[in-house]
Design an enzyme around this catalytic site. Structure first.
Site, PDB file in Angstrom:
ATOM      1  N   CYS A 329       0.811  -1.232   0.000  1.00  0.00           N
ATOM      2  CA  CYS A 329       0.000   0.000   0.000  1.00  0.00           C
ATOM      3  C   CYS A 329       0.841   1.277   0.000  1.00  0.00           C
ATOM      4  CB  CYS A 329      -0.890   0.060   1.232  1.00  0.00           C
ATOM      5  SG  CYS A 329      -1.894  -1.384   1.532  1.00  0.00           S
TER       6      CYS A 329
HETATM    7  O1  KQY Z   1      -4.614  -1.057   1.059  1.00  0.00           O
HETATM    8  C1  KQY Z   1      -4.070  -0.036   0.680  1.00  0.00           C
HETATM    9  N1  KQY Z   1      -3.700   0.016  -0.586  1.00  0.00           N
HETATM   10  C2  KQY Z   1      -3.982   1.221   1.484  1.00  0.00           C
HETATM   11  C3  KQY Z   1      -4.470   1.196   2.851  1.00  0.00           C
HETATM   12  C4  KQY Z   1      -4.744   2.595   3.320  1.00  0.00           C
HETATM   13  C5  KQY Z   1      -5.449   2.698   4.582  1.00  0.00           C
HETATM   14  C6  KQY Z   1      -5.701   4.106   4.953  1.00  0.00           C
HETATM   15  N2  KQY Z   1      -5.992   4.341   6.277  1.00  0.00           N
END
Ligand code: KQY
Length: 356
Positions: A329
Site C-alpha cells: 500500500c
Molecule cells: O490497502 C491499501 N492500498 C492502502 C491502505 C490505506 C489505509 C488508509 N488508512
C-alpha cells in the site's frame, strides 16, 4: 513512496512509522532506485532519516498511501508508458472514508507523472491502485466489497466497471472475489487478500481456524479462484499464505495517536487487517511484511519458493499496519522505459506445487 507525518494516522508523531518506511525504502533500494515524496515541513527530517541514495522530492499529500494516490503506470506493446490517474476519495469519502480532506492526495498521481515526464489519463471514476491486481496478460483481480461499494461509484454497474477496467488497464478478464480481509478499512482492497505471483498463480491470505471470520472470506475467495479462468483460458493455481495473529491494536498504541475531527478514530483492542500478501515485488527482491509473529518465517519461506529468482526480504511493518495498510500500500512501482507486457508462453509451464 510518500513520507508519513500526520499524527492522527501515525502514532507517536509518526516517528515509529518513519523508521519503518525508511527500512522499507532501504530494502527496495537493494533492487531498484527509490523516490520518496515529502512535504516541505518534513523535507529536512526525511532526508536525514532515509538512506542517502533515495531521491527525495517535495510533494504535498494528505497521507502516505502512494499505491492508492499515485498513478498506475501502463505499458503498450511497444514499451511506451503512460499513467492512469484515478479519482481518489480516501477509501469511501463521507461514507466510511478514513479522513477528510483528501484534495492533496487526489493531486499526487498527476504530480508524479509530471516528475517522471509521463503522459496522464485522468480516469472518470473512483479507484485505488490497491483495489486491483493484474497478471500483465489481460487478467485483473478485484473484490466486490470494494469495487461495487456504493461509497466509490454508486452509478456504475458491474459490467460498466469491467468495461472501464478494460479501457484503462487493457485487461480482458476481471475475476471478482467477494470480501477483503476482515476489518480492512479500505472496503476490502484485493492487495491485502490475494495477488498474482505470476500469470496463472495466485497467492491468497489464509487461516485454518474455522472460527475466525477470515476463514469464510478466504474459503469463498479460494472457491471463486478455482472456478475462474484467466484471460487466456487457464485455470489458476492457488497458493495459501497463512495470516499472522490475529493481531490487535494495543491500548498504548491507540493512546499515542492524535484525535482529529474527520479522521477515523482507532481504539485499543481493534483487530488489525494483517496479511503477508501485502508484499512488494521488485526487480530482484520481494519485500514482505513481518510482525514479530510465529508465522513470519513460514511466510518468507513460502514466498521464496514462489519467487525463486528474487531475494525475499522481511521488514517489520507493524507500524505501517497500524496506519491501516502495509508494504504494498505504501509503494508504487514505475516500470522501466521499454518494459513490455509479457506474452503468454506457448509451452505450458511445469505446474508448481501449491503452497498450502
Ligand atoms: O490497502 C491499501 N492500498 C492502502 C491502505 C490505506 C489505509 C488508509 N488508512
Amino acid at each position: 513512496m510518500l513520507w508519513p507525518e500526520r499524527p492522527d494516522v501515525w502514532r507517536g508523531g509518526a516517528k515509529p512509522a518513519q523508521a519503518a518506511f525508511a527500512a522499507i525504502a532501504a530494502a527496495i533500494l537493494t533492487s531498484e532506485p527509490v523516490t520518496v515524496g515529502v512535504s516541505a515541513a518534513q523535507y529536512a527530517n526525511a532526508t536525514e532519516r532515509l538512506p542517502r541514495d533515495v531521491r527525495v522530492v517535495e510533494i504535498s499529500a494528505n497521507d502516505a498511501w502512494v499505491r492508492d494516490t499515485g498513478p498506475t503506470i501502463v505499458c503498450d506493446a511497444r514499451g511506451r508508458r503512460r499513467g492512469v490517474d484515478w479519482i481518489f476519495n480516501a477509501w469511501g469519502g463521507f461514507d466510511g472514508g478514513t479522513y477528510f480532506p483528501w484534495d492533496l492526495d487526489d493531486q499526487v498521481a498527476g504530480k508524479i507523472l509530471r516528475i517522471e515526464g509521463l503522459d496522464r489519463y485522468r480516469a472518470p471514476f473512483v479507484l485505488e491502485g490497491g483495489s486491483i491486481h493484474v497478471d500483465g496478460q489481460g487478467t485483473c483481480l478485484v473484490t466486490e466489497e470494494c469495487l461495487l461499494n456504493p461509497n466509490r461509484n454508486p452509478r456504475l454497474s458491474r459490467a460498466q466497471i469491467e468495461a472501464l477496467l478494460g479501457e484503462y488497464l487493457g485487461v480482458r478478464t476481471v475475476i471478482w472475489l467477494g470480501r477483503g480481509v476482515v476489518l480492512d478499512e479500505t472496503s476490502g482492497h484485493v492487495d491485502n487478500l490475494a495477488c498474482f505471483a505470476r500469470p496463472g498463480e495466485v497467492v491468497l491470505t489464509w487461516t485454518d481456524d474455522r472460527r475466525d471470520p477470515q476463514y469464510a472470506i478466504s474459503r469463498d475467495a479460494e472457491q471463486r479462484l478455482r472456478a475462474a479462468r484467466d484471460a487466456h483460458g487457464r485455470r489458476l493455481t492457488v497458493h495459501k499464505l497463512h495470516q499472522p495473529g490475529p493481531l490487535y491494536l494495543r491500548e498504548e498504541e491507540a493512546a499515542s495517536l492524535d484525535a482529529r475531527p474527520g479522521t477515523r478514530p482507532r481504539r485499543g483492542g481493534d483487530r488489525l487487517a494483517a496479511s503477508y500478501v501485502n508484499f512488494y515485488v521488485g526487480n530482484r527482491s520481494v519485500v514482505v511484511p513481518q510482525f514479530g509473529d510465529p508465522r513470519d518465517a513460514a511466510a518468507r519461506r513460502g514466498l521464496a519458493r514462489l519467487f525463486p529468482t528474487r531475494r525475499v526480504v522481511g521488514v517489520d511493518s507493524r507500524e505501517v499496519l497500524l496506519g491501516g495498510g502495509n508494504i504494498h500500500c505504501i509503494t508504487q512501482q514505475v516500470p522501466r522505459v521499454g518494459a513490455r507486457p509479457r506474452r503468454p508462453s506457448t509451452t505450458p509451464a511445469r505446474p508448481r506445487k501449491a503452497l498450502s
